[in-house]
Design an enzyme around this catalytic site. Structure first.
Site, short mmCIF file in Angstrom:
data_model
loop_
_atom_site.label_atom_id
_atom_site.label_comp_id
_atom_site.label_asym_id
_atom_site.label_seq_id
_atom_site.Cartn_x
_atom_site.Cartn_y
_atom_site.Cartn_z
N ARG A 109 40.58 45.73 26.32
CA ARG A 109 39.36 44.71 26.71
C ARG A 109 38.47 44.94 26.50
O ARG A 109 37.83 46.04 26.99
CB ARG A 109 40.17 45.41 28.57
N HIS A 136 42.53 35.82 27.08
CA HIS A 136 43.27 36.32 27.56
C HIS A 136 44.94 36.54 27.53
O HIS A 136 45.48 35.53 28.31
CB HIS A 136 42.73 36.34 29.74
N GLN A 139 47.62 36.54 29.48
CA GLN A 139 48.31 36.48 31.06
C GLN A 139 48.31 35.75 30.55
O GLN A 139 49.25 35.06 31.36
CB GLN A 139 46.77 36.19 31.66
N ASP A 226 40.98 31.40 39.12
CA ASP A 226 40.73 32.15 38.52
C ASP A 226 39.52 32.92 39.68
O ASP A 226 38.75 32.06 40.29
CB ASP A 226 41.02 32.65 37.50
N CYS A 266 45.31 34.28 37.87
CA CYS A 266 45.69 35.56 37.62
C CYS A 266 45.22 37.24 38.10
O CYS A 266 46.49 38.00 37.99
CB CYS A 266 44.84 35.54 36.23
N ARG A 294 54.10 40.19 33.81
CA ARG A 294 53.08 41.29 33.46
C ARG A 294 54.19 41.59 32.30
O ARG A 294 53.06 42.52 31.22
CB ARG A 294 51.84 41.40 34.24
N1 CP Z 1 45.29 39.71 35.84
C1 CP Z 1 44.53 40.48 35.09
O1 CP Z 1 44.26 40.91 33.44
O2 CP Z 1 44.79 41.89 36.07
P1 CP Z 1 43.68 43.07 35.67
O3 CP Z 1 43.01 43.21 35.67
O4 CP Z 1 43.75 44.23 36.63
O5 CP Z 1 44.28 43.47 34.10
N1 NVA Z 2 38.25 35.67 34.67
C1 NVA Z 2 38.70 36.88 35.06
C2 NVA Z 2 39.66 37.32 34.69
C3 NVA Z 2 40.65 39.22 34.86
C4 NVA Z 2 41.59 38.99 34.99
C5 NVA Z 2 37.42 37.90 34.49
O1 NVA Z 2 37.44 37.76 33.99
O2 NVA Z 2 36.80 39.05 35.29
#
Ligand code: CP
Ligand code: NVA
Length: 307
Positions: A109, A136, A139, A226, A266, A294
């Site tokens: 990530r 993502h 997700q 989101d 999400c 998930r």
């Molecule tokens: N939706 C999602 O990716 O959650 P986290 O940021 O908690 O992993």
């Molecule tokens: N768009 C959000 C998604 C979190 C899972 C971010 O990037 O923070």
């Protein structure tokens, strides 16, 4: 060639449907028996996180355990430079060239899509993108799993509406809808549209992009939103809060959709900003089932990459 999942378009329709079906079977197997076939036996997943995570980190760690393997969580106190950025302590290619010797899958990530692409380019073991600025995909697979369970697949006239920021989450959802032929209508404020290169890469044209949330949700089966302030954009908090007024998913907006509409997010949710309490906790919400998805998706992805 090593199969990486740096974006949802690294999977074709057949592969996506196979992952969804495996996820369903793995979920059923675990619920019925309390165990899973050990598709990840004696295997190790390296999980690099430049940003925080609840669902992704826990789902993949539990998935690796249930499938007979192990996951290692690597964050700023481990391999990253201060500030949580991968670049700094050693180069990204060097990180990949070390981890590929010890582990069987690398998940990351990161802030920049370029970091994921560099990891993938330099790794002999599969790399999974667990969120970057542009994509993502893990997700999205959970979103598709949730939708397919609600509608027994993906009926031809299904309409998904996304309201909010043109961010990583909707980029991947949009591309998946394109692959699977799902109709999607997206409403973002002016200046917060999805990147042109994402829109241009769609092949099927079963989408509409606009700025009016009420139009987008008209006749929608699903309304998805989101956060307005993705991780790393905290400095823009005040401006974004202002610019996104009118884009909140609330009871009023739902009244413009089908009464049976399902609401997705999400998570993490910023209650009172992009979504209200009564909607996220209300009868139309499938947000927590979506989060639960998930885990089976993480299992199916690990199985897919090991086969
Ligand atoms: N939706 C999602 O990716 O959650 P986290 O940021 O908690 O992993
Ligand atoms: N768009 C959000 C998604 C979190 C899972 C971010 O990037 O923070």
């Amino acid at each position: 060639m090593t199969k990486h999942i740096t974006k949802i378009t690294d999977l074709d329709k057949e592969e996506i449907l196979k992952i969804l079906s495996d996820a369903h079977q793995l979920n059923e197997q675990y619920i019925c028996t309390g165990w899973n076939t050990e598709y990840f036996k004696n295997k190790t997943l390296a999980m690099i996180f430049e940003k925080p995570s609840l669902r992704t980190r826990v789902a993949f760690e539990v998935a690796a355990n249930h499938l007979g393997g192990h996951a290692i969580y690597l964050t700023s106190t481990d391999i990253l430079a201060s500030g949580g950025n991968m670049q700094g302590r050693e180069s990204i290619p060097d990180i990949a060239k070390n981890l590929e010797n010890f582990t069987d899958v690398i998940m990351a990530r990161v802030f920049s899509n370029e970091t994921i692409e560099t990891l993938a380019k330099n790794s002999k073991v599969p790399v999974i993108n667990s969120l970057c600025d542009l994509h993502h995909p893990t997700q999205t697979l959970a979103d598709l799993y949730t939708i397919s369970h609600l509608y027994n697949g993906f009926p031809e006239n299904l309409k998904v509406a996304y309201v909010g920021d043109g961010c990583n989450t909707v980029n991947s959802l949009f591309l998946a809808c394109d692959i699977l032929g799902i109709n999607i209508e997206i409403a973002t404020p002016v200046g917060y549209e999805m990147p042109e290169k994402i829109i241009k890469s769609a092949k099927n044209g079963n989408f509409k992009i606009e700025n009016d949330p009420k139009l987008a949700v008209k006749n929608a089966d699903i309304i998805y939103t989101d956060t307005w302030i993705s991780m790393g954009l905290e400095k823009e908090f005040e401006k974004r809060l202002h610019d996104f007024q009118g884009y909140q998913v609330n009871k009023e907006l739902l009244s413009h959709a089908k009464s049976s509409v399902h609401v997705m997010h999400c998570l993490p949710a910023h209650r009172g900003e992009e979504i209200t309490d009564d909607v996220i906790d209300g009868k139309n919400s499938v947000v927590f089932a979506q989060a639960q998805a998930r885990l089976p998706i993480a299992k199916a992805l690990l199985k897919f990459l090991m086969s």
